[in-house]
Design a protein around this motif. Structure first.
Motif, PDB file in Angstrom:
ATOM      1  N   GLU A  65      56.135 139.179  46.489  1.00 19.19           N
ATOM      2  CA  GLU A  65      55.782 138.150  47.631  1.00 19.19           C
ATOM      3  C   GLU A  65      56.614 137.013  47.417  1.00 19.19           C
ATOM      4  O   GLU A  65      56.490 136.382  46.296  1.00 19.19           O
ATOM      5  CB  GLU A  65      54.302 138.043  48.024  1.00 19.19           C
ATOM      6  CG  GLU A  65      54.239 137.285  49.063  1.00 19.19           C
ATOM      7  CD  GLU A  65      52.579 136.936  49.398  1.00 19.19           C
ATOM      8  OE1 GLU A  65      52.416 136.594  50.672  1.00 19.19           O
ATOM      9  OE2 GLU A  65      51.899 137.323  48.863  1.00 19.19           O
ATOM     10  N   LEU A  66      57.254 136.483  48.532  1.00 19.03           N
ATOM     11  CA  LEU A  66      57.995 135.270  48.534  1.00 19.03           C
ATOM     12  C   LEU A  66      57.093 134.346  49.504  1.00 19.03           C
ATOM     13  O   LEU A  66      56.792 134.709  50.674  1.00 19.03           O
ATOM     14  CB  LEU A  66      59.302 135.303  49.050  1.00 19.03           C
ATOM     15  CG  LEU A  66      60.155 134.005  49.319  1.00 19.03           C
ATOM     16  CD1 LEU A  66      60.287 133.140  48.113  1.00 19.03           C
ATOM     17  CD2 LEU A  66      61.288 134.179  49.983  1.00 19.03           C
ATOM     18  N   ARG A  67      56.984 133.182  49.087  1.00 23.78           N
ATOM     19  CA  ARG A  67      56.331 132.037  50.110  1.00 23.78           C
ATOM     20  C   ARG A  67      57.060 130.710  49.721  1.00 23.78           C
ATOM     21  O   ARG A  67      57.236 130.281  48.641  1.00 23.78           O
ATOM     22  CB  ARG A  67      54.813 131.966  49.640  1.00 23.78           C
ATOM     23  CG  ARG A  67      53.911 130.943  50.571  1.00 23.78           C
ATOM     24  CD  ARG A  67      52.459 130.999  50.058  1.00 23.78           C
ATOM     25  NE  ARG A  67      51.757 130.240  51.113  1.00 23.78           N
ATOM     26  CZ  ARG A  67      51.529 129.094  51.182  1.00 23.78           C
ATOM     27  NH1 ARG A  67      51.801 128.394  50.122  1.00 23.78           N
ATOM     28  NH2 ARG A  67      50.624 128.579  52.066  1.00 23.78           N
ATOM     29  N   LEU A  68      57.505 130.265  50.968  1.00 26.32           N
ATOM     30  CA  LEU A  68      58.203 128.938  50.952  1.00 26.32           C
ATOM     31  C   LEU A  68      57.420 128.137  51.822  1.00 26.32           C
ATOM     32  O   LEU A  68      57.054 128.500  52.916  1.00 26.32           O
ATOM     33  CB  LEU A  68      59.532 128.997  51.599  1.00 26.32           C
ATOM     34  CG  LEU A  68      60.616 129.923  51.068  1.00 26.32           C
ATOM     35  CD1 LEU A  68      61.777 129.872  51.659  1.00 26.32           C
ATOM     36  CD2 LEU A  68      60.947 129.407  49.622  1.00 26.32           C
ATOM     37  N   SER A  69      57.079 126.732  51.339  1.00 30.19           N
ATOM     38  CA  SER A  69      56.395 125.857  52.232  1.00 30.19           C
ATOM     39  C   SER A  69      57.046 124.455  52.176  1.00 30.19           C
ATOM     40  O   SER A  69      57.537 124.265  51.003  1.00 30.19           O
ATOM     41  CB  SER A  69      54.735 125.616  51.679  1.00 30.19           C
ATOM     42  OG  SER A  69      54.609 125.544  50.313  1.00 30.19           O
ATOM     43  N   ARG A  70      56.907 123.745  53.189  1.00 28.04           N
ATOM     44  CA  ARG A  70      57.396 122.430  53.324  1.00 28.04           C
ATOM     45  C   ARG A  70      56.381 121.629  52.815  1.00 28.04           C
ATOM     46  O   ARG A  70      55.024 121.450  53.295  1.00 28.04           O
ATOM     47  CB  ARG A  70      57.951 121.921  54.703  1.00 28.04           C
ATOM     48  CG  ARG A  70      59.017 122.653  55.052  1.00 28.04           C
ATOM     49  CD  ARG A  70      59.803 122.200  56.348  1.00 28.04           C
ATOM     50  NE  ARG A  70      58.946 122.388  57.437  1.00 28.04           N
ATOM     51  CZ  ARG A  70      59.051 122.109  58.639  1.00 28.04           C
ATOM     52  NH1 ARG A  70      60.379 121.568  58.745  1.00 28.04           N
ATOM     53  NH2 ARG A  70      58.220 122.465  59.591  1.00 28.04           N
ATOM     54  N   GLU A  71      56.342 120.841  51.626  1.00 26.21           N
ATOM     55  CA  GLU A  71      55.453 120.013  51.112  1.00 26.21           C
ATOM     56  C   GLU A  71      55.349 118.528  51.642  1.00 26.21           C
ATOM     57  O   GLU A  71      56.458 117.947  52.066  1.00 26.21           O
ATOM     58  CB  GLU A  71      55.266 120.151  49.499  1.00 26.21           C
ATOM     59  CG  GLU A  71      55.082 121.674  49.415  1.00 26.21           C
ATOM     60  CD  GLU A  71      53.763 122.076  49.342  1.00 26.21           C
ATOM     61  OE1 GLU A  71      52.605 121.411  48.924  1.00 26.21           O
ATOM     62  OE2 GLU A  71      53.518 123.213  49.760  1.00 26.21           O
ATOM     63  N   ASP A  72      54.298 117.791  51.865  1.00 27.54           N
ATOM     64  CA  ASP A  72      54.238 116.412  51.939  1.00 27.54           C
ATOM     65  C   ASP A  72      54.694 115.761  50.676  1.00 27.54           C
ATOM     66  O   ASP A  72      54.623 116.273  49.515  1.00 27.54           O
ATOM     67  CB  ASP A  72      52.792 116.017  52.166  1.00 27.54           C
ATOM     68  CG  ASP A  72      52.226 116.484  53.559  1.00 27.54           C
ATOM     69  OD1 ASP A  72      52.862 116.721  54.310  1.00 27.54           O
ATOM     70  OD2 ASP A  72      50.812 116.523  53.611  1.00 27.54           O
ATOM     71  N   GLY A  73      55.355 114.864  50.791  1.00 23.19           N
ATOM     72  CA  GLY A  73      55.936 114.004  49.568  1.00 23.19           C
ATOM     73  C   GLY A  73      57.540 114.470  49.427  1.00 23.19           C
ATOM     74  O   GLY A  73      57.984 114.218  48.493  1.00 23.19           O
ATOM     75  N   GLY A  74      58.171 115.270  50.423  1.00 22.19           N
ATOM     76  CA  GLY A  74      59.470 115.680  50.250  1.00 22.19           C
ATOM     77  C   GLY A  74      59.741 116.581  49.466  1.00 22.19           C
ATOM     78  O   GLY A  74      60.744 116.439  48.399  1.00 22.19           O
TER      79      GLY A  74
END
Length: 156
Positions: free
Chosen positions: A83-92
């Protein structure tokens, strides 16, 4: 009117969308699955606004390629997907997670001068990521290898 199985499968794929903050995709533990994971990660980064050829886009694409290749080579278990998971995180940051079913096979890095095969791709991950590591796979057997890629100047 019914749809063909091919149409149904195609529509079941996650679509890279600009407004989603998390992109998740299960892929077969095969070289073809790893290539698809890399390609979909590339499309998602472009949808999020990090265009092809930019440092953030290319770093994420290369890290996904390495981690997905490792998952299908070293983390493969019969009948289990990765499984691949990408997420935009707070803090850049963009957080990359690649999970496989083999928790007992942790990634190993080897120096460039090592005579052993393999292990050098993680040197690339180390060079491109702000940090990376492993964790037990939540809710399933195996492990998750994760990496954080900075998206703003001043990180890294």
């Amino acid at each position: 009117m019914t749809t063909s199985p091919r149409t149904e499968r195609r529509s079941a794929l996650p679509l890279p969308l600009a407004d989603q903050t998390v992109f998740s995709f299960r892929f077969t533990a095969s070289p073809r699955g790893a290539r698809l994971a890399r390609r979909l990660a590339s499309c998602q980064m472009d949808a999020w606004g990090w265009r092809y050829g930019t440092p953030v886009h290319d770093s994420v694409e290369l890290i996904v390629a390495e981690l997905a290749a490792n998952a299908v080579t070293h983390g493969r278990a019969p009948g289990r997907d990765a499984e691949l998971r990408l997420s935009r995180e707070d803090g850049g940051f963009v957080r990359i997670e690649v999970s496989d079913a083999r928790g007992e096979r942790l990634p190993e890095t080897r120096g460039a001068g090592s005579g052993e095969d393999g292990g050098r791709g993680l040197l690339l991950v180390t060079a491109l990521a702000w940090e990376w590591g492993t964790a037990p796979r939540p809710g399933a057997p195996g492990k998750t290898v994760w990496a954080l890629v900075p998206t703003m100047p001043g990180h890294g």
